[in-house]
Motif scaffolding. Structure first.
Motif, short mmCIF file in Angstrom:
data_model
loop_
_atom_site.label_atom_id
_atom_site.label_comp_id
_atom_site.label_asym_id
_atom_site.label_seq_id
_atom_site.Cartn_x
_atom_site.Cartn_y
_atom_site.Cartn_z
N ALA A 22 15.90 10.46 -60.55
CA ALA A 22 14.60 11.13 -60.58
C ALA A 22 14.65 12.33 -61.53
CB ALA A 22 14.19 11.57 -59.18
N LEU A 23 15.71 13.11 -61.48
CA LEU A 23 15.82 14.29 -62.35
C LEU A 23 16.02 13.89 -63.81
CD1 LEU A 23 18.03 16.61 -60.15
CD2 LEU A 23 15.60 16.83 -60.62
N VAL A 24 16.85 12.89 -64.05
CA VAL A 24 17.10 12.44 -65.43
C VAL A 24 15.84 11.85 -66.03
CG1 VAL A 24 18.34 10.70 -66.79
CG2 VAL A 24 19.58 12.13 -65.18
N SER A 25 15.13 11.03 -65.28
CA SER A 25 13.91 10.43 -65.82
C SER A 25 12.82 11.47 -66.02
CB SER A 25 13.41 9.30 -64.92
OG SER A 25 13.01 9.78 -63.66
N ALA A 26 12.72 12.44 -65.11
CA ALA A 26 11.72 13.49 -65.29
C ALA A 26 12.02 14.32 -66.53
CB ALA A 26 11.68 14.39 -64.05
N ALA A 27 13.28 14.67 -66.73
CA ALA A 27 13.65 15.45 -67.91
C ALA A 27 13.44 14.64 -69.19
CB ALA A 27 15.10 15.90 -67.81
N GLY A 28 13.86 13.40 -69.18
CA GLY A 28 13.70 12.56 -70.37
C GLY A 28 12.24 12.31 -70.72
N LEU A 29 11.43 12.06 -69.72
CA LEU A 29 10.01 11.83 -69.98
C LEU A 29 9.30 13.10 -70.44
CD1 LEU A 29 9.24 9.42 -67.02
CD2 LEU A 29 9.19 8.85 -69.45
N THR A 30 9.74 14.23 -69.92
CA THR A 30 9.15 15.50 -70.36
C THR A 30 9.47 15.76 -71.83
OG1 THR A 30 9.32 16.39 -68.13
CG2 THR A 30 9.06 17.98 -69.92
N VAL A 31 10.70 15.53 -72.21
CA VAL A 31 11.08 15.72 -73.62
C VAL A 31 10.34 14.72 -74.50
CG1 VAL A 31 13.01 15.48 -75.24
CG2 VAL A 31 13.32 16.73 -73.11
N ALA A 32 10.27 13.46 -74.07
CA ALA A 32 9.59 12.43 -74.87
C ALA A 32 8.11 12.72 -75.02
CB ALA A 32 9.79 11.07 -74.22
N ARG A 33 7.51 13.38 -74.03
CA ARG A 33 6.09 13.70 -74.11
C ARG A 33 5.80 14.63 -75.28
NH1 ARG A 33 2.71 17.78 -70.79
NH2 ARG A 33 0.62 17.16 -71.42
N TYR A 34 6.71 15.55 -75.53
CA TYR A 34 6.48 16.52 -76.60
C TYR A 34 6.94 16.03 -77.97
CZ TYR A 34 5.16 19.75 -72.98
OH TYR A 34 4.51 20.34 -71.93
N VAL A 35 7.65 14.91 -78.00
CA VAL A 35 8.09 14.37 -79.29
C VAL A 35 6.95 13.63 -79.96
CG1 VAL A 35 9.66 12.72 -80.37
CG2 VAL A 35 10.50 14.25 -78.59
N ASP A 36 6.42 12.60 -79.29
CA ASP A 36 5.39 11.77 -79.88
C ASP A 36 4.76 10.92 -78.77
OD1 ASP A 36 4.10 10.70 -82.36
OD2 ASP A 36 5.02 8.82 -81.68
N PRO A 37 3.46 10.64 -78.83
CA PRO A 37 2.87 9.81 -77.78
C PRO A 37 3.47 8.41 -77.70
CG PRO A 37 1.14 10.90 -79.03
CD PRO A 37 2.43 11.17 -79.73
N TYR A 38 3.84 7.83 -78.83
CA TYR A 38 4.43 6.49 -78.80
C TYR A 38 5.84 6.52 -78.21
CZ TYR A 38 0.44 4.93 -81.46
OH TYR A 38 -0.83 4.63 -81.83
N VAL A 39 6.61 7.54 -78.52
CA VAL A 39 7.93 7.70 -77.92
C VAL A 39 7.78 7.88 -76.41
CG1 VAL A 39 9.96 9.21 -77.80
CG2 VAL A 39 8.95 8.65 -80.02
N PHE A 40 6.79 8.64 -76.01
CA PHE A 40 6.52 8.84 -74.59
C PHE A 40 6.15 7.52 -73.92
CE2 PHE A 40 3.37 10.20 -71.26
CZ PHE A 40 4.31 10.63 -70.35
N GLY A 41 5.33 6.72 -74.58
CA GLY A 41 4.92 5.44 -74.01
C GLY A 41 6.09 4.49 -73.84
N PHE A 42 6.92 4.37 -74.89
CA PHE A 42 8.09 3.49 -74.78
C PHE A 42 9.09 4.02 -73.76
CE2 PHE A 42 6.78 2.00 -79.10
CZ PHE A 42 6.55 0.68 -78.73
N SER A 43 9.22 5.33 -73.68
CA SER A 43 10.12 5.91 -72.69
C SER A 43 9.61 5.65 -71.27
CB SER A 43 10.26 7.42 -72.90
OG SER A 43 10.80 7.69 -74.15
N ALA A 44 8.29 5.72 -71.09
CA ALA A 44 7.72 5.45 -69.77
C ALA A 44 7.97 4.00 -69.37
CB ALA A 44 6.23 5.76 -69.77
N PHE A 45 7.83 3.07 -70.32
CA PHE A 45 8.09 1.67 -69.99
C PHE A 45 9.57 1.43 -69.70
CE2 PHE A 45 3.88 0.86 -71.71
CZ PHE A 45 3.42 -0.10 -70.81
N GLY A 46 10.44 2.09 -70.43
CA GLY A 46 11.87 1.98 -70.15
C GLY A 46 12.23 2.56 -68.79
N ALA A 47 11.65 3.70 -68.46
CA ALA A 47 11.90 4.30 -67.16
C ALA A 47 11.34 3.43 -66.04
CB ALA A 47 11.29 5.70 -67.10
N ALA A 48 10.21 2.78 -66.29
CA ALA A 48 9.63 1.88 -65.29
C ALA A 48 10.54 0.68 -65.05
CB ALA A 48 8.25 1.41 -65.73
#
Length: 89
Positions: A22-48
Motif C-alpha cells: 500500500a505504501l509503495v504503490s501510493a508513493a509510486g502513483l504519487t510520483v507518477a502523477r506529477y511526471v505525466d498523465p500517461y505515465v500515471f495511467g500506465f502506472s495505475a494499470f500496473g498497480a491494479a
C-alpha cells in the motif's frame, strides 16, 4: 528448507507485506502523477494488476487475510478515481 508453496503462504500471511505494498504503490502513483498523465495511467494499470494478484493470492492461500489485501488496493482505487477526472481530448 521450505518449499515454494510454504514460502508463498508465509509471504501472503504477513500483514506487513500488504501494508508495504500500500505504501509503495501510493508513493509510486504519487510520483507518477506529477511526471505525466500517461505515465500515471500506465502506472495505475500496473498497480491494479499487482493489487489484483495480491488479492487473488490472499484469497487462495490465506482466506482470512483478504481484508488486508483489499486495504492494500485502496491507493490503486484512488488513482483510478483521479484518472477518471482527466480530460484526454
Amino acid at each position: 528448507m521450505k518449499t515454494a508453496p510454504a514460502k508463498a503462504k508465509a509471504l501472503f500471511s504477513n500483514r506487513r507485506f500488504y501494508l508495504a505494498w500500500a505504501l509503495v504503490s501510493a508513493a509510486g502513483l504519487t510520483v507518477a502523477r506529477y511526471v505525466d498523465p500517461y505515465v500515471f495511467g500506465f502506472s495505475a494499470f500496473g498497480a491494479a494488476f499487482l493489487s489484483g494478484f495480491l488479492i487473488l493470492g490472499a484469497v487462495v492461500l490465506s482466506w482470512r487475510l483478504w481484508p488486508w489485501a483489499v486495504l492494500s488496493a485502496i491507493p490503486t482505487v484512488l488513482a483510478f478515481m483521479l484518472l477518471s477526472t482527466y480530460k484526454w481530448a
